[in-house]
Scaffold this active site. Structure first.
Site, PDB file in Angstrom:
ATOM      1  N   ARG A  16       0.102 -22.017 -31.639  1.00  0.00           N
ATOM      2  CA  ARG A  16      -0.827 -22.655 -30.711  1.00  0.00           C
ATOM      3  C   ARG A  16      -1.530 -23.834 -31.396  1.00  0.00           C
ATOM      4  O   ARG A  16      -1.228 -24.987 -31.134  1.00  0.00           O
ATOM      5  CB  ARG A  16      -1.844 -21.600 -30.206  1.00  0.00           C
ATOM      6  CG  ARG A  16      -2.522 -21.965 -28.894  1.00  0.00           C
ATOM      7  CD  ARG A  16      -3.719 -22.857 -29.052  1.00  0.00           C
ATOM      8  NE  ARG A  16      -4.708 -22.287 -29.969  1.00  0.00           N
ATOM      9  CZ  ARG A  16      -5.684 -23.002 -30.507  1.00  0.00           C
ATOM     10  NH1 ARG A  16      -5.810 -24.277 -30.219  1.00  0.00           N
ATOM     11  NH2 ARG A  16      -6.535 -22.447 -31.350  1.00  0.00           N
ATOM     12  N   HIS A 209     -12.225 -18.915 -38.250  1.00  0.00           N
ATOM     13  CA  HIS A 209     -11.096 -19.840 -38.078  1.00  0.00           C
ATOM     14  C   HIS A 209     -11.444 -21.120 -38.841  1.00  0.00           C
ATOM     15  O   HIS A 209     -12.335 -21.855 -38.427  1.00  0.00           O
ATOM     16  CB  HIS A 209     -10.955 -20.075 -36.565  1.00  0.00           C
ATOM     17  CG  HIS A 209      -9.922 -21.063 -36.156  1.00  0.00           C
ATOM     18  ND1 HIS A 209      -8.781 -20.702 -35.471  1.00  0.00           N
ATOM     19  CD2 HIS A 209      -9.843 -22.416 -36.292  1.00  0.00           C
ATOM     20  CE1 HIS A 209      -8.060 -21.784 -35.199  1.00  0.00           C
ATOM     21  NE2 HIS A 209      -8.683 -22.832 -35.693  1.00  0.00           N
ATOM     22  N   HIS A 211     -10.336 -24.755 -40.760  1.00  0.00           N
ATOM     23  CA  HIS A 211      -9.394 -25.836 -41.026  1.00  0.00           C
ATOM     24  C   HIS A 211      -9.620 -26.315 -42.460  1.00  0.00           C
ATOM     25  O   HIS A 211     -10.724 -26.204 -42.993  1.00  0.00           O
ATOM     26  CB  HIS A 211      -9.606 -26.981 -40.030  1.00  0.00           C
ATOM     27  CG  HIS A 211      -9.037 -26.683 -38.676  1.00  0.00           C
ATOM     28  ND1 HIS A 211      -8.041 -27.424 -38.088  1.00  0.00           N
ATOM     29  CD2 HIS A 211      -9.310 -25.677 -37.802  1.00  0.00           C
ATOM     30  CE1 HIS A 211      -7.726 -26.906 -36.921  1.00  0.00           C
ATOM     31  NE2 HIS A 211      -8.489 -25.845 -36.700  1.00  0.00           N
ATOM     32  N   CYS A 242      -7.114 -31.290 -34.775  1.00  0.00           N
ATOM     33  CA  CYS A 242      -7.859 -31.361 -33.519  1.00  0.00           C
ATOM     34  C   CYS A 242      -7.803 -32.801 -33.069  1.00  0.00           C
ATOM     35  O   CYS A 242      -8.269 -33.692 -33.772  1.00  0.00           O
ATOM     36  CB  CYS A 242      -9.306 -30.901 -33.718  1.00  0.00           C
ATOM     37  SG  CYS A 242     -10.267 -31.009 -32.208  1.00  0.00           S
ATOM     38  N   ASN A 251      -4.938 -26.303 -40.053  1.00  0.00           N
ATOM     39  CA  ASN A 251      -5.548 -25.006 -40.341  1.00  0.00           C
ATOM     40  C   ASN A 251      -5.202 -24.610 -41.765  1.00  0.00           C
ATOM     41  O   ASN A 251      -4.225 -25.079 -42.330  1.00  0.00           O
ATOM     42  CB  ASN A 251      -4.944 -23.947 -39.421  1.00  0.00           C
ATOM     43  CG  ASN A 251      -5.336 -24.154 -37.993  1.00  0.00           C
ATOM     44  OD1 ASN A 251      -6.402 -23.750 -37.583  1.00  0.00           O
ATOM     45  ND2 ASN A 251      -4.470 -24.801 -37.224  1.00  0.00           N
TER      46      ASN A 251
END
Ligand code: ZN
Length: 310
Positions: A16, A209, A211, A242, A251
């Protein structure tokens, strides 16, 4: 002496968060093949895609097809998808997706650019999404983007982040992800915020999460672990980014985190060698590498063995 958990849970988000930023659109069969490999490597949670408008995110247009293909398979693995709104819950129900994640940004400007709504407008829509999810037997979780700072507002007051957590709890969402999409988090701040939210909101099941935009992702994971966090999103090969954040890198790479855990005796249940093979497969499909130290340098253990052999 550091106090780290003996075991953590990884959610693989490469399909994703990784693929949604790629110019190359992968064939549905290639995605299914990657999912099979991830399951075989031992990944317990996989973010398969998102139910966004395919006009805006064509890379995720086959998310429904993927869930249809996965239906009834791999019962020990949790497959989830990101949803923007109520329409997303309906699409999830139609393709028998059983776990969805909402998103709102702690940054007003980011939320406007990403979702075309203010954070308050986003949150006002949560109630209907939760109700529809419950009616369809779908588990629903929430994510907060940029709680550690945004390119437009800088560091945000903790009260802004807490207000969003409260809003999620108010509508009955108890699984919440803190997502450093801007890659601005640093370990001291992460440790402090994790301790704060765990104390203030003890019923929440937290995900982190990170990055690796500024090389801090693994350090941030360790800082979060030190505060008792045990659930982390990572992306094979370190793909991701992003589109709304200038200079955003990928990520944190799954294999880098697995290697750190393996060398630190933190159990993940995932085979790091198999994960490296998956990242190489993604590299072959996408035609470029991303942000993976392990793919460049290999495992420490393999280097030691190769030196012995000389
Ligand atoms: Zn992300």
């Amino acid at each position: 002496m550091m106090h780290l958990p003996e075991e953590i849970t990884i959610c693989e988000v490469g399909l994703r968060d990784g693929l949604q930023n790629e110019k190359t659109l992968l064939a549905t069969e290639d995605k299914i093949s990657l999912i099979r490999d991830l399951v075989d490597a031992g990944v317990p949670v996989i973010e398969v895609g998102s139910f966004m408008n395919p006009k805006w995110v064509p890379q995720m247009a086959d998310t429904d097809a993927l869930f249809h293909a996965l239906d009834g398979q791999f019962s020990n693995v949790e497959f989830r998808a990101l949803i923007p709104n109520l329409r997303g819950v309906q699409r999830a129900a139609d393709c028998r997706c059983k776990k969805v994640k909402l998103n709102v940004s702690a940054s007003r400007e980011h939320n406007l650019r990403n979702l075309n709504m203010t954070p308050e407008e986003s949150m006002a829509g949560f109630v209907d999404c939760v109700k529809a999810a419950q009616d369809n037997g779908i588990e629903i979780s929430g994510s907060i983007s940029m709680p550690f700072g945004s390119p437009w507002e800088g560091r945000l007051p903790q009260s802004d982040v807490d207000a969003i957590i409260d809003a999620y709890l108010d509508v009955g969402i108890h699984e919440i992800s803190l997502s450093d999409a801007s890659g601005m988090a640093v370990p001291t701040q992460v440790n402090e915020m994790c301790n704060h939210v765990r104390t203030k909101f003890p019923t929440v099941s937290w995900w982190l999460h990170f990055h690796n935009t500024r090389g801090m992702a693994v350090a941030n994971i360790i800082a979060a672990m030190e505060a008792g966090m045990t659930q982390f999103d990572t992306s094979f090969g370190g793909y991701g980014g992003c589109p709304f954040v200038p200079g955003a890198a990928g990520n944190v790479s799954t294999e880098d985190v697995l290697h750190m855990c393996e060398e630190s005796e933190i159990h993940t249940g995932i085979d790091v060698v198999k994960m490296m093979a998956i990242s190489r497969k993604a590299l072959a499909l996408l035609g470029h590498s991303a942000d993976s130290y392990l793919l460049r340098a290999g495992r420490s253990q393999d280097l030691i063995e190769s030196m012995k052999a000389k």
